[in-house]
Design an enzyme around this catalytic site. Structure first.
Site, PDB file in Angstrom:
ATOM      1  N   SER A 132      19.732   2.429  19.690  1.00 34.89           N
ATOM      2  CA  SER A 132      18.842   1.680  20.301  1.00 34.89           C
ATOM      3  C   SER A 132      19.344   0.303  20.906  1.00 34.89           C
ATOM      4  O   SER A 132      21.196   0.405  20.229  1.00 34.89           O
ATOM      5  CB  SER A 132      17.989   0.457  19.373  1.00 34.89           C
ATOM      6  OG  SER A 132      17.437  -0.842  20.154  1.00 34.89           O
ATOM      7  N   TYR A 184      15.285  -2.642  10.795  1.00 38.89           N
ATOM      8  CA  TYR A 184      15.597  -1.929  11.793  1.00 38.89           C
ATOM      9  C   TYR A 184      17.048  -2.302  12.955  1.00 38.89           C
ATOM     10  O   TYR A 184      17.400  -0.465  12.875  1.00 38.89           O
ATOM     11  CB  TYR A 184      14.307  -2.336  13.322  1.00 38.89           C
ATOM     12  CG  TYR A 184      14.073  -1.042  14.610  1.00 38.89           C
ATOM     13  CD1 TYR A 184      13.827  -0.611  14.682  1.00 38.89           C
ATOM     14  CD2 TYR A 184      15.192  -2.161  16.010  1.00 38.89           C
ATOM     15  CE1 TYR A 184      14.173   0.583  16.420  1.00 38.89           C
ATOM     16  CE2 TYR A 184      14.700  -1.240  17.426  1.00 38.89           C
ATOM     17  CZ  TYR A 184      14.211  -0.372  17.103  1.00 38.89           C
ATOM     18  OH  TYR A 184      14.736   0.844  18.239  1.00 38.89           O
TER      19      TYR A 184
END
Length: 260
Positions: free
Chosen positions: A139, A152
């Site tokens: 990401s 995350y």
């Protein structure tokens, strides 16, 4: 001839979003695809839509036995495994002080342990073949920090590091390992309330391309890394983020949106 003609690809989290677009694109480019997910109904429907070159396997990526089943079924159906896309992931919004240990363990179990088990299981098969390509979907938050996304973000930095280590261990055996770093993408994860593009894009005025990404744009990056076009690419980080990582605009300075 397609860019993945004759190859067999496993795509985790493949029932919807980026995974589904990747499965469809890979199949269109000649690959046989093994779609894995916990979303059985959606996964089965997608495999049926693609046709005989697709197989769905229900799969919890944090479960090592499930990984063994995926490998066995892929080989039984298609005879080999050439590509692995570790796409399955979850997000959890919480400040550090509000984050619970079970929530952290769930995020790490899917986002980090999942790809690691995938490499551990599929890597030896690729080594025996003398060739393979593994792509880990990290990401933009694996390249920077983000408030409210500590679990995350930690997981996606871990995926980035795992990619580097795996590239070193598997490179001598002809297996390439890379990571992709998407920015905001219009999927259930990136757009859980289903807002329209025009509204979504208002949140992306600090991104050079001025819009949210589309799942097929991430799929195209995965296609490149899976194909022989990327035959000398390993250990790389490919940002597919509309330029987000380039920096933030300073509205008062030249070159900002709306200025000449």
């Amino acid at each position: 001839m397609g860019r993945l003609e004759g190859k067999v690809a496993i795509i985790t989290g493949g029932a919807r979003g980026m995974g589904a677009e990747t499965a469809k694109l890979f199949a269109a480019e000649g690959a046989s695809v093994v779609i894995t997910d916990i979303l059985a109904d959606e996964g089965e429907a997608l495999a049926k839509q693609i046709g005989e070159k697709a197989l769905f396997v229900r799969h919890d990526v944090s479960n090592e036995d499930d990984w063994k089943t995926v490998a066995e079924q892929a080989q039984a159906r298609f005879g080999r495994i050439d590509v692995l896309v570790n796409n399955a992931a979850v997000v959890h919004f919480a400040g550090i002080e509000q984050l619970t240990k079970p929530d952290l363990e769930r995020v790490l179990g899917i986002n980090v342990i999942g790809p690691l088990l995938g490499i551990k299981t599929i890597g030896p098969i690729m080594k025996a073949q003398g060739k393979g390509a593994i792509t880990n979907i990290s990401s933009i938050d694996g390249l920077r920090g983000c408030n409210g996304l500590s679990a995350y973000t930690a997981s996606k930095w871990a995926v980035r590091g795992l990619t580097k280590s795996a590239a070193l261990e598997y490179g001598p055996h002809g297996v390439r390992v890379n990571s992709i770093h998407p920015g905001g993408v219009d999927t259930v994860m990136g757009n859980p309330t289903g807002r329209k593009d025009a509204e979504l894009n208002k949140d992306y005025t600090n991104v050079p391309l001025q819009r949210i990404g589309r799942p097929e744009e991430i799929a195209s990056a995965s296609l490149f890394l899976a194909s022989d076009d990327a035959s000398y690419v390993s250990g790389a980080e490919l940002s597919v983020d509309g330029g987000w990582c380039a920096g933030y605009y300073q509205p008062a300075l030249p070159g900002a949106p709306g200025q000449n």
